[in-house]
Structure formats: C-alpha cells, structure tokens
Design a protein around this motif. Structure first.
Motif, PDB file in Angstrom:
ATOM      1  N   SER A 218      92.073   5.606  34.419  1.00  0.00           N
ATOM      2  CA  SER A 218      91.525   4.256  34.350  1.00  0.00           C
ATOM      3  C   SER A 218      90.007   4.269  34.453  1.00  0.00           C
ATOM      4  CB  SER A 218      92.120   3.396  35.472  1.00  0.00           C
ATOM      5  OG  SER A 218      91.535   2.107  35.484  1.00  0.00           O
ATOM      6  N   THR A 219      89.465   5.080  35.375  1.00  0.00           N
ATOM      7  CA  THR A 219      88.014   5.150  35.552  1.00  0.00           C
ATOM      8  C   THR A 219      87.347   5.746  34.319  1.00  0.00           C
ATOM      9  OG1 THR A 219      88.275   5.412  37.943  1.00  0.00           O
ATOM     10  CG2 THR A 219      86.172   6.102  36.978  1.00  0.00           C
ATOM     11  N   LEU A 220      87.889   6.823  33.788  1.00  0.00           N
ATOM     12  CA  LEU A 220      87.259   7.474  32.636  1.00  0.00           C
ATOM     13  C   LEU A 220      87.329   6.585  31.392  1.00  0.00           C
ATOM     14  CD1 LEU A 220      88.518  11.161  33.098  1.00  0.00           C
ATOM     15  CD2 LEU A 220      86.280  10.189  33.694  1.00  0.00           C
ATOM     16  N   ILE A 221      88.469   5.917  31.181  1.00  0.00           N
ATOM     17  CA  ILE A 221      88.581   5.049  29.999  1.00  0.00           C
ATOM     18  C   ILE A 221      87.727   3.796  30.176  1.00  0.00           C
ATOM     19  CG2 ILE A 221      90.178   3.639  28.648  1.00  0.00           C
ATOM     20  CD1 ILE A 221      92.316   5.758  29.168  1.00  0.00           C
ATOM     21  N   SER A 222      87.679   3.234  31.394  1.00  0.00           N
ATOM     22  CA  SER A 222      86.832   2.063  31.648  1.00  0.00           C
ATOM     23  C   SER A 222      85.365   2.403  31.396  1.00  0.00           C
ATOM     24  CB  SER A 222      87.008   1.591  33.087  1.00  0.00           C
ATOM     25  OG  SER A 222      88.315   1.124  33.307  1.00  0.00           O
ATOM     26  N   ASN A 223      84.936   3.569  31.856  1.00  0.00           N
ATOM     27  CA  ASN A 223      83.559   3.983  31.601  1.00  0.00           C
ATOM     28  C   ASN A 223      83.302   4.163  30.116  1.00  0.00           C
ATOM     29  OD1 ASN A 223      82.929   3.940  34.279  1.00  0.00           O
ATOM     30  ND2 ASN A 223      82.803   6.153  34.556  1.00  0.00           N
ATOM     31  N   ALA A 224      84.296   4.768  29.410  1.00  0.00           N
ATOM     32  CA  ALA A 224      84.125   4.952  27.968  1.00  0.00           C
ATOM     33  C   ALA A 224      83.967   3.606  27.266  1.00  0.00           C
ATOM     34  CB  ALA A 224      85.315   5.720  27.403  1.00  0.00           C
ATOM     35  N   ILE A 225      84.761   2.607  27.684  1.00  0.00           N
ATOM     36  CA  ILE A 225      84.650   1.265  27.091  1.00  0.00           C
ATOM     37  C   ILE A 225      83.306   0.633  27.449  1.00  0.00           C
ATOM     38  CG2 ILE A 225      85.613  -1.061  27.117  1.00  0.00           C
ATOM     39  CD1 ILE A 225      88.355   0.209  27.598  1.00  0.00           C
ATOM     40  N   LYS A 226      82.916   0.742  28.735  1.00  0.00           N
ATOM     41  CA  LYS A 226      81.686   0.092  29.182  1.00  0.00           C
ATOM     42  C   LYS A 226      80.457   0.668  28.496  1.00  0.00           C
ATOM     43  CE  LYS A 226      80.329   0.964  33.397  1.00  0.00           C
ATOM     44  NZ  LYS A 226      80.253   0.915  34.877  1.00  0.00           N
ATOM     45  N   PHE A 227      80.375   1.990  28.404  1.00  0.00           N
ATOM     46  CA  PHE A 227      79.176   2.597  27.850  1.00  0.00           C
ATOM     47  C   PHE A 227      79.219   2.724  26.332  1.00  0.00           C
ATOM     48  CE2 PHE A 227      79.190   4.151  32.263  1.00  0.00           C
ATOM     49  CZ  PHE A 227      77.917   3.738  32.646  1.00  0.00           C
ATOM     50  N   SER A 228      80.269   2.124  25.710  1.00  0.00           N
ATOM     51  CA  SER A 228      80.336   2.081  24.249  1.00  0.00           C
ATOM     52  C   SER A 228      80.227   0.660  23.708  1.00  0.00           C
ATOM     53  CB  SER A 228      81.661   2.705  23.764  1.00  0.00           C
ATOM     54  OG  SER A 228      81.785   4.036  24.167  1.00  0.00           O
ATOM     55  N   ARG A 229      79.997  -0.302  24.568  1.00  0.00           N
ATOM     56  CA  ARG A 229      79.993  -1.686  24.090  1.00  0.00           C
ATOM     57  C   ARG A 229      78.754  -2.027  23.278  1.00  0.00           C
ATOM     58  NH1 ARG A 229      79.573  -4.188  30.128  1.00  0.00           N
ATOM     59  NH2 ARG A 229      77.329  -3.861  30.505  1.00  0.00           N
TER      60      ARG A 229
ATOM     61  N   THR B 157      83.908   0.978  18.585  1.00  0.00           N
ATOM     62  CA  THR B 157      84.126   1.918  19.685  1.00  0.00           C
ATOM     63  C   THR B 157      85.310   2.824  19.379  1.00  0.00           C
ATOM     64  OG1 THR B 157      83.250   0.360  21.309  1.00  0.00           O
ATOM     65  CG2 THR B 157      84.646   2.127  22.138  1.00  0.00           C
ATOM     66  N   ARG B 158      85.099   4.119  19.537  1.00  0.00           N
ATOM     67  CA  ARG B 158      86.172   5.088  19.320  1.00  0.00           C
ATOM     68  C   ARG B 158      86.362   5.884  20.618  1.00  0.00           C
ATOM     69  NH1 ARG B 158      83.011   5.854  14.864  1.00  0.00           N
ATOM     70  NH2 ARG B 158      82.304   7.872  15.696  1.00  0.00           N
ATOM     71  N   ILE B 159      87.592   5.839  21.083  1.00  0.00           N
ATOM     72  CA  ILE B 159      87.934   6.567  22.319  1.00  0.00           C
ATOM     73  C   ILE B 159      89.130   7.448  22.036  1.00  0.00           C
ATOM     74  CG2 ILE B 159      88.713   6.372  24.717  1.00  0.00           C
ATOM     75  CD1 ILE B 159      87.288   3.674  24.835  1.00  0.00           C
ATOM     76  N   ARG B 160      88.996   8.719  22.415  1.00  0.00           N
ATOM     77  CA  ARG B 160      90.096   9.658  22.184  1.00  0.00           C
ATOM     78  C   ARG B 160      90.455  10.363  23.503  1.00  0.00           C
ATOM     79  NH1 ARG B 160      90.724  14.512  17.670  1.00  0.00           N
ATOM     80  NH2 ARG B 160      92.783  15.232  18.427  1.00  0.00           N
ATOM     81  N   VAL B 161      91.770  10.393  23.773  1.00  0.00           N
ATOM     82  CA  VAL B 161      92.290  11.109  24.943  1.00  0.00           C
ATOM     83  C   VAL B 161      93.132  12.266  24.416  1.00  0.00           C
ATOM     84  CG1 VAL B 161      93.685  10.988  27.034  1.00  0.00           C
ATOM     85  CG2 VAL B 161      92.333   8.991  26.306  1.00  0.00           C
TER      86      VAL B 161
END
Length: 446
Positions: A339-350, A355-359
């Motif tokens: 949750s923390t890593l994905i939230s940060n990825a969303i926040k710092f990609s706004r 926005t592209r996020i890959r896990v």
C-alpha cells in the motif's frame, strides 16, 4: 588308606593289594634262579602296577584337561563378550586374532578378520597416524592412545570413532612380534562433544546477532531521536513565535492578524500531533508480533487496490501487475508494504499525464524480489540514503504532502520478514522500489 605322598605307584600298590587280597611278591633279586614261578609272579605284579598307574595318570590328565577346557571356554566368553574390541596384530598390522566385539565394531564376523590388514578399516586420511602408532608400538612396546574413525565393512562410512590402546608382546629374544590392541568405542562421546561445540557456536552466533541487533537498535534510536527532535522543534518554534506575537502588549487590536497567528499555531500543533502519531506507529511496527503464514500476494494486491480506491483505468492510471507467488509473511504487514509503495508511486506520478505503475516479481534460489515501478518525478540517486530514514523527504511539503515516514515503515517491516529494501530513480524519469522476502519462513529449512 593315607599316603605320605600322592605317588601313583603307592596308589597302584594299594589298589592291587586290595584287588588280590595278597601281599606283594618277592623281588626277583631275592628269588633263587630255579624259582621261575616266583619270577613270573613278580613281572605280572609289576605289569599290573604299571597299568593301574597309567590309568590313574589318565584320570588325572582328563580331569586337568577338563579344567583347562572350562577355563578356556570361560576365557573365550570373557574375551568375546568384552565391552571393548580386542585385536592381536603382527608387526605389519595384519590381524592375527579378534574378539566378537571387534568384529561388531568393524562390521564383519570376527572369524573373517584374521589375515586382513587392520589399516583397511581406517580412512585414508587417518592411515598415516595409525602407521606411526603401530611403528611406535613395535619399536618401544608402547604408544600414546590414538583416536581413529572406522570405515565399517570397507564401504567408506566413517560412522564409528574408537580409541586405540596397545602393548607389544615380546619374544624371548626381546624382539616384539605381536601387538595387543584394544578398540574402545567413543562415538557417543565425540557426538556429544560435537553437539556441545555446535551449541556453543550457535550461542556465540546468537550473542553476536543480538549484539548486532542491539547496536543497530541503538543506532536507530539515535537516528530517531535526532529526527524527532529536528521535526518537533519546527512546529514548536512556530507556535512559540506566533504566541509571542499574540502576547505583545504594544500590538494594536487587529482581529484579522490575530486570527492568522492563531491559525498558524493550530497548524503547528496539528503538525506536531501528526508527527507524534507517526512516531507511535513506527515503534508499534517494531513491537507488534508478526503472524507468519502462507500468504497469496495476488489477494494482498487486490485488497490494497480496493483500499486505495483506484482502478486500472481510472484517473489515467495504468496498472500492470504480474502474477505473484505465495510467501511466508504477515498479511497486514505485507498490505502496508504494498500500500505504501503503490500510494507513493501514485502520489509522485500525478504530475505526468499518463501514470504507469508496474508490480512484478523475480526470484533467486533463496528469495523473491518484488518491484514497484512508476514513471513519476523520480529522485536523485545521490539522495538514496535518505529515502528510508524517518521523517526524510526529498520533496517539499508544498509539492507533495506527507510525513516522510512511510518508507521507514516499509523498511522496518521488510527487515522483520528477513528481507531488505532498496530503490533506484532518475529525476523526471520515475523510480523503482525493490524489496526481497525469503522463500522459507525464518527459522525453518526448505
């Protein structure tokens, strides 16, 4: 009849006289030449005496042989049933005689041992020590005890440890020709010593580990105290300064300005409260007991995305989530990490349009390595050491909100799972955060 001695002839005379009820015949030296009958009687008497004497000697011999046989059987029983192995070796180390215990120790019947070289039962790396032991025994008649392993039945399995002790039996000429060697099984003692050594080594390792943990905790405590002091001083200083402004007697009545001062004081107190709550959360993360069990990370990611209230195509966010494995871990802790890593990825990609996020997950022989990648603002690698520190922020609060505590919590939980965490990034080109988890539960073997 009582005799002055046990002479067989006296016994024969007595038996012969009792058998014939007659006195002994006259010796031939006292018989006249013409008395042939007297001579024949004397010879017959002597012959009967010799026969009786031989029979008595045979009876004594049979009794002695019987006693010797009983003694031999008793000796053989003691020899074979001894709790240690007995061997008789010649000068070259060939077995001349062995008891049953020695055969059991060597893994063969004792009857098949004579003629075999004893060194054939000793591993090659210990053969030289035995050769020196035998040489010293032959030359001096004695040698210091020697511990050797036995390759039982010649198959190379050194599953028995014995202590050899010996003495040389000397020929009348003084030359040692045979050596008596005892084999005392000390395998249990050596296993016990090895276990004690293992436990000592384990204890030393645990002490070293605890010492390292205490050192790390002390270092962490110093870092936390410094960070907390630094972070708390700022809102305290702001509250104090605005309080002084409100308290100035020369300050004319300015309700709007006073309201501004009060608003800043309230913000400073709120900031302080947030910091204290974050600090409590951090310490609770280190104290709460992890409930390790098998966790399907695909389900964890589903729960995380529901909690964040984001969809794959909503708000211009593109998610790519590779299949994830089942790991040993604490469900709540793993949810917090992702949750923390994905939230940060969303926040710092706004700040980007799409926005592209890959896990994803890779694996080694012993660990799973997970990554959360984004195409956001990124960071300068010269600042990577600050990423996982408490209250450390690489961007101002005016750009991106937050206490700077989330990544510190991620690091703490990952380390408690036996893994590690790291990151790479470039300004304006996004960032990737990695963390590893062991494939097996800590303290268990695969």
């Amino acid at each position: 009849m009582v005799y002055g001695n046990d002479d067989p002839r006296n016994k024969a005379e007595d038996q012969l006289s009792q058998a014939h009820h007659a006195r002994p015949a006259v010796p031939l030296s006292d018989v006249a030449p013409e008395s042939l009958n007297a001579q024949l009687d004397w010879q017959q008497h002597e012959l009967q005496l010799h026969q009786i004497e031989l029979e008595l000697q045979n009876q004594e011999l049979r009794r002695t042989n019987s006693e010797l046989e009983d003694a031999r059987r008793e000796y053989q029983a003691l020899f074979d049933g001894a709790p240690v192995g007995y061997l008789v070796l010649d000068e070259a180390g060939f077995i001349q005689r062995a008891n049953r215990t020695a055969g059991q120790q060597l893994g063969v019947a004792e009857g098949t041992l004579p003629g075999r070289r004893f060194s054939s039962f000793i591993p090659a790396n210990e053969a030289r020590s035995f050769a020196l032991f035998l040489r010293r025994l032959v030359q001096t008649g004695q040698a210091a005890p020697l511990e050797v392993s036995l390759a039982r039945t010649g198959d190379g399995n050194t599953d028995l440890v014995v202590q050899l002790q010996g003495e040389a039996m000397e020929h009348p000429s003084g030359t040692p020709i045979q050596c008596r060697v005892t084999l005392t099984d000390i395998t249990a003692q050596r296993h016990a010593q090895a276990e004690v050594q293992r436990l000592n080594a384990s204890l030393e390792a645990r002490v070293a580990e605890r010492t390292e943990q205490l050192s790390a905790l002390n270092e962490e405590l110093e870092t936390v105290m410094y960070a907390v002091s630094h972070e708390l001083l700022t809102p305290l200083r702001q509250a104090r300064d605005f309080g002084h402004l409100l308290a100035r007697p020369e300050e004319p009545e300015k309700p709007e300005l006073h309201q501004h001062y009060l608003s800043n004081i309230e913000q400073a107190m709120g900031r302080m409260e947030d910091l204290l709550h974050g600090l409590l959360q951090y310490f609770r993360a280190g104290q709460q007991r992890l409930r390790l069990r098998q966790i399907d990370l695909n389900q964890v990611l589903t729960q995380v995305r529901k909690g964040l209230n984001v969809q794959s195509t909503a708000d211009g966010i593109s998610f790519v989530i590779d299949p994830l494995p089942v790991v040993y871990g604490d469900s709540l802790a793993l949810q917090l990490i992702f949750s923390t890593l994905i939230s940060n990825a969303i926040k710092f990609s706004r700040t980007v349009e799409a926005t592209r996020i890959r896990v994803s997950c890779n694996e080694t022989a012993e660990t799973y390595v997970f990554s959360v990648e984004d195409n956001g603002v990124g960071f300068n690698m010269r600042q990577k050491d600050r990423l996982f520190g408490m209250f450390q922020r690489l961007h101002s609060t005016r750009e991106f909100e937050g206490l700077g505590l989330g990544l510190a919590l991620v690091k703490r939980f990952v380390q408690r799972h036996g893994g590690r965490v790291w990151a790479e990034g470039k300004p304006g080109q996004g960032a990737t955060f990695w963390f590893s988890l062991p494939k097996t539960q800590p303290g268990r073997t695969p």
